[in-house]
Write an enzyme that holds these catalytic residues in place. Structure first.
Site, short mmCIF file in Angstrom:
data_model
loop_
_atom_site.label_atom_id
_atom_site.label_comp_id
_atom_site.label_asym_id
_atom_site.label_seq_id
_atom_site.Cartn_x
_atom_site.Cartn_y
_atom_site.Cartn_z
N GLY A 84 -68.40 -16.71 18.41
CA GLY A 84 -67.09 -16.52 17.97
C GLY A 84 -66.15 -17.58 18.70
O GLY A 84 -66.16 -18.56 18.95
N GLY A 85 -65.04 -16.65 19.32
CA GLY A 85 -64.19 -17.38 20.05
C GLY A 85 -64.63 -18.22 21.21
O GLY A 85 -63.96 -19.10 21.96
N GLY A 95 -70.30 -56.55 13.12
CA GLY A 95 -69.14 -55.72 13.42
C GLY A 95 -69.46 -55.30 14.86
O GLY A 95 -68.46 -54.67 15.77
N ALA A 96 -70.80 -54.83 15.05
CA ALA A 96 -71.26 -54.25 16.18
C ALA A 96 -70.83 -55.05 17.47
O ALA A 96 -70.59 -54.33 18.70
CB ALA A 96 -72.59 -53.97 16.30
C1 HXC Z 1 -66.78 -5.50 22.01
C2 HXC Z 1 -69.00 -6.27 22.35
C3 HXC Z 1 -69.05 -7.38 21.68
C4 HXC Z 1 -67.59 -7.74 20.87
C5 HXC Z 1 -71.03 -7.49 22.36
N1 HXC Z 1 -70.22 -6.51 22.97
N2 HXC Z 1 -69.91 -8.21 21.67
N3 HXC Z 1 -67.99 -5.54 22.70
N4 HXC Z 1 -66.45 -6.78 21.19
N5 HXC Z 1 -67.46 -8.55 20.12
C6 HXC Z 1 -70.74 -5.36 23.78
C7 HXC Z 1 -72.04 -4.59 23.22
O1 HXC Z 1 -71.55 -3.55 22.67
C8 HXC Z 1 -72.84 -4.02 24.45
O2 HXC Z 1 -71.78 -3.05 25.14
C9 HXC Z 1 -72.37 -5.38 25.55
O3 HXC Z 1 -71.36 -5.76 24.99
C10 HXC Z 1 -73.64 -6.24 25.23
O4 HXC Z 1 -74.07 -6.45 24.12
P1 HXC Z 1 -75.52 -6.42 23.65
O5 HXC Z 1 -75.22 -6.60 21.88
O6 HXC Z 1 -76.20 -5.35 23.99
O7 HXC Z 1 -76.23 -7.57 24.26
P2 HXC Z 1 -77.29 -8.75 23.54
O8 HXC Z 1 -78.35 -8.00 22.73
O9 HXC Z 1 -77.39 -9.68 24.37
O10 HXC Z 1 -76.25 -9.55 22.36
C11 HXC Z 1 -75.38 -10.21 22.73
C12 HXC Z 1 -74.62 -10.77 21.29
C13 HXC Z 1 -74.18 -9.38 20.45
C14 HXC Z 1 -75.21 -11.72 20.51
C15 HXC Z 1 -73.28 -11.42 21.67
O11 HXC Z 1 -73.62 -8.51 21.26
C16 HXC Z 1 -73.23 -9.88 19.55
O12 HXC Z 1 -73.68 -10.36 18.46
N6 HXC Z 1 -71.94 -9.38 19.45
C17 HXC Z 1 -70.99 -9.84 18.49
C18 HXC Z 1 -70.72 -11.34 18.69
C19 HXC Z 1 -69.36 -11.30 17.68
O13 HXC Z 1 -69.70 -11.23 16.46
N7 HXC Z 1 -68.19 -11.56 18.31
C20 HXC Z 1 -67.06 -11.57 17.58
C21 HXC Z 1 -66.83 -12.74 17.01
S1 HXC Z 1 -65.23 -13.04 16.41
P3 HXC Z 1 -72.69 -2.01 26.12
O14 HXC Z 1 -71.70 -0.84 26.35
O15 HXC Z 1 -73.98 -1.44 25.22
O16 HXC Z 1 -73.20 -2.61 27.38
C22 HXC Z 1 -64.49 -13.72 17.58
C23 HXC Z 1 -63.12 -14.38 16.86
C24 HXC Z 1 -62.21 -15.19 17.68
O17 HXC Z 1 -64.46 -14.23 18.74
C25 HXC Z 1 -62.48 -16.59 16.67
C26 HXC Z 1 -61.45 -17.58 17.32
C27 HXC Z 1 -61.89 -19.06 16.64
#
Ligand code: HXC
Length: 511
Positions: free
Chosen positions: A171-172, A406-407
């Site tokens: 994401g961000g 052109g290159a």
């Molecule tokens: C809150 C989050 C989180 C999130 C992960 N965690 N992503 N908490 N918000 N977005 C937390 C998990 O709950 C977990 O907490 C810890 O971080 C580690 O995550 P895991 O899933 O256990 O790790 P892993 O298996 O390595 O996977 C990592 C990951 C996955 C691939 C990043 O967590 C994931 O897909 N997260 C969601 C990604 C996402 O969709 N983000 C939002 C994008 S939108 P604990 O407490 O268990 O340690 C965005 C908007 C902005 O960013 C756009 C602007 C252009």
């Protein structure tokens, strides 16, 4: 509270902050082949130079029980320190704390050091390891990201911004790096994607692994999003240190000069025969580059993407230069969409940061075909043309062999503002190659024998540097062995170049 208790409390808080998400999560991080944010900063900076700010910041969220779950520092370690004695600002997302996700509070930490970096004129290095927006904070987190993107954009071209992506960044967490100047990823441990494999499966029914979708090699070779790939976290930090050695701290400074121990007059006999007699035979342009630069040290950028063009940094006579070169060993060095985009962005970076451009040319033209035309080769190729034309840094060009069509114009020709244009005696500068030219001029009017003769005549007349030299488009024809000395001499002559463009808000590069 007694004085010693106050100090003890301070010490305990410090320890707690440095412990991030705790032992178990740190172990998980290590097991995954990744270092913690503090370990990375230690590897990156000169010893004992790191000054941390906002160590005790915590988030202010109250939804989803977050008020009971606060960790000092809130998932980002931020501050400043030195690399080779030069000031840099750094932030490192701590995956052990809420997955390194962005909260309003930790976004403010990043913003604080970005604002400082702009005021002090020093680079910002972001060590990204983050799940993106912290879901529990909703729009506040999105606001934090937007504040960072805004600053990334405003400081672009003023201070260098370097991003390392060192974990699963979603994401961000990928858009801020995307606006910065360089992205570095680590093999097998870092990922970048806007939406992950699960979301993709739901929406488009495609099944793809994390590695294939957004792994280091995917972004280094396929998408062109990343510029460097490192074997592990430690090597990644070393690469950032080396990259910075070629770059000034801000756009008002010149790049850092290193004392040169390599003989500037060095002649290289081996270069005399690098370009083959047969114009259709490939050779490796990197051989010429590594031979002529100081200590044969060429720091290549994007080595796995669009390999028909080569870009990277080196020093000549101690001065950093940006090198752009066609690579006749890959697709005959032809210009296509990807190579034009790769070259253009690099040229603009060098121009923004006062790094002279040295361009080696061996290009048969633009790649023909519907894929290229439908893909917009016209506007993408124009990017490279535009970038070279608007660059006001010293521009030195060496045509080693082909410079067709052109290159020829695009590749830092005299006509678009190059300061010194060299050609080897093997250069061929014309509208197109002999066979193609004869086919068009005479179409079906000649028999095979006459055609052959016409090709020979065209070769004699056009496939050389002498027509261009007669018109002053080439300043000097040089022996290949003299290349190093000639470039250094040209860099010396152009050292105080001062050229400014007409006042404007900004140009309109064909994006
Ligand atoms: C809150 C989050 C989180 C999130 C992960 N965690 N992503 N908490 N918000 N977005 C937390 C998990 O709950 C977990 O907490 C810890 O971080 C580690 O995550 P895991 O899933 O256990 O790790 P892993 O298996 O390595 O996977 C990592 C990951 C996955 C691939 C990043 O967590 C994931 O897909 N997260 C969601 C990604 C996402 O969709 N983000 C939002 C994008 S939108 P604990 O407490 O268990 O340690 C965005 C908007 C902005 O960013 C756009 C602007 C252009």
């Amino acid at each position: 509270m007694r004085l010693e208790d106050k100090f003890k409390q301070f010490e305990e808080r410090n320890k707690l902050a440095e412990y991030g998400g705790g032992k178990e999560r740190i172990e998980r991080q290590h097991k995954a082949g990744r270092k913690t944010s503090r370990e990375r900063i230690k590897d990156l900076l000169d010893p004992e130079t790191f000054v941390e700010v906002d160590k005790f910041v915590t988030h202010r969220a109250t939804d989803f029980g977050m008020e009971k779950n606060k960790i000092l520092g809130d998932g980002v370690v931020a501050g400043y320190g030195k690399i080779d004695g030069r000031l840099v600002y750094v932030f490192a997302q701590d995956f052990t704390v809420f997955g390194g996700t962005l909260s309003r509070a930790n976004a403010d930490k990043i913003i604080k050091i970005m604002d400082l970096a702009l005021k002090m004129g020093a680079p910002v290095i972001g060590l990204n390891d983050s799940g993106g927006a912290r879901i529990q904070e909703g729009v506040e987190s999105l606001a934090g990201y937007a504040d960072i993107f805004y600053r990334n954009t405003i400081v672009s071209g003023v201070i260098p911004q370097i991003s390392a992506v060192l974990g699963p960044c979603a994401g961000g967490a990928v858009y801020s790096p995307a606006i910065t100047d360089f992205i570095l990823m680590v093999k097998n441990t870092s990922y970048m994607f806007v939406t992950g494999p699960e979301v993709i499966k739901t929406v488009t029914h495609e099944e793809v692994t994390m590695e294939d979708l957004g792994g280091a090699m995917t972004h280094n070779s396929k998408s062109g999003v990343a510029h460097f790939i490192a074997e592990d976290d430690e090597i990644a930090m070393m690469m950032i240190r080396e990259l910075l050695s070629f770059i000034p701290s801000n756009n008002m400074e010149d790049p850092p000069i290193k004392p040169c121990t390599d003989d500037i007059n060095r002649e290289d006999e081996s270069l005399q025969t690098v370009v083959p007699d047969d114009p259709n035979k490939p050779y490796d342009m990197k051989e010429i580059i590594t031979t002529v630069v100081d200590e044969n040290n060429f720091f290549e950028v994007m080595p796995y993407f669009a390999q028909n063009i080569i870009i990277g940094f080196a020093r000549m006579g101690g001065r950093p230069v940006g090198i752009v070169a066609n690579q006749p060993a890959i697709l005959a060095g032809v210009l296509d969409i990807n190579s034009a985009i790769k070259g253009a962005r690099f040229v603009r970076f060098c121009d923004a940061f006062n790094i002279p451009l040295v361009t080696f040319v061996d290009v048969p033209g633009f790649l023909p075909g519907t894929a290229q035309e439908f893909g917009g080769i016209i506007k993408h190729g124009a990017k490279l043309l535009y970038a070279f034309a608007e660059a006001t840094v010293p521009k030195i060009t060496i045509i080693t062999r082909k410079a067709y069509g052109g290159a020829y114009d695009v590749m830092s020709s005299k006509h678009i503002g190059a300061d010194v244009n060299f050609a080897y005696p093997t250069a061929e500068i014309a509208v197109m190659g002999p066979e193609g030219a004869v086919n068009i001029i005479f179409r079906d009017k000649l028999n095979e024998k006459d055609k052959k003769q016409a090709v020979e005549e065209y070769k004699r007349t056009f496939a050389s540097p002498y027509k261009a030299a007669a018109l002053g488009y080439i300043d000097e024809i040089i022996y290949p062995k003299q290349t190093r000395y000639k470039i250094i001499q040209a860099l010396d002559m152009t050292q105080n170049k001062a050229q400014s463009l007409p006042p404007k808000k900004h140009g309109n590069i064909p994006l």
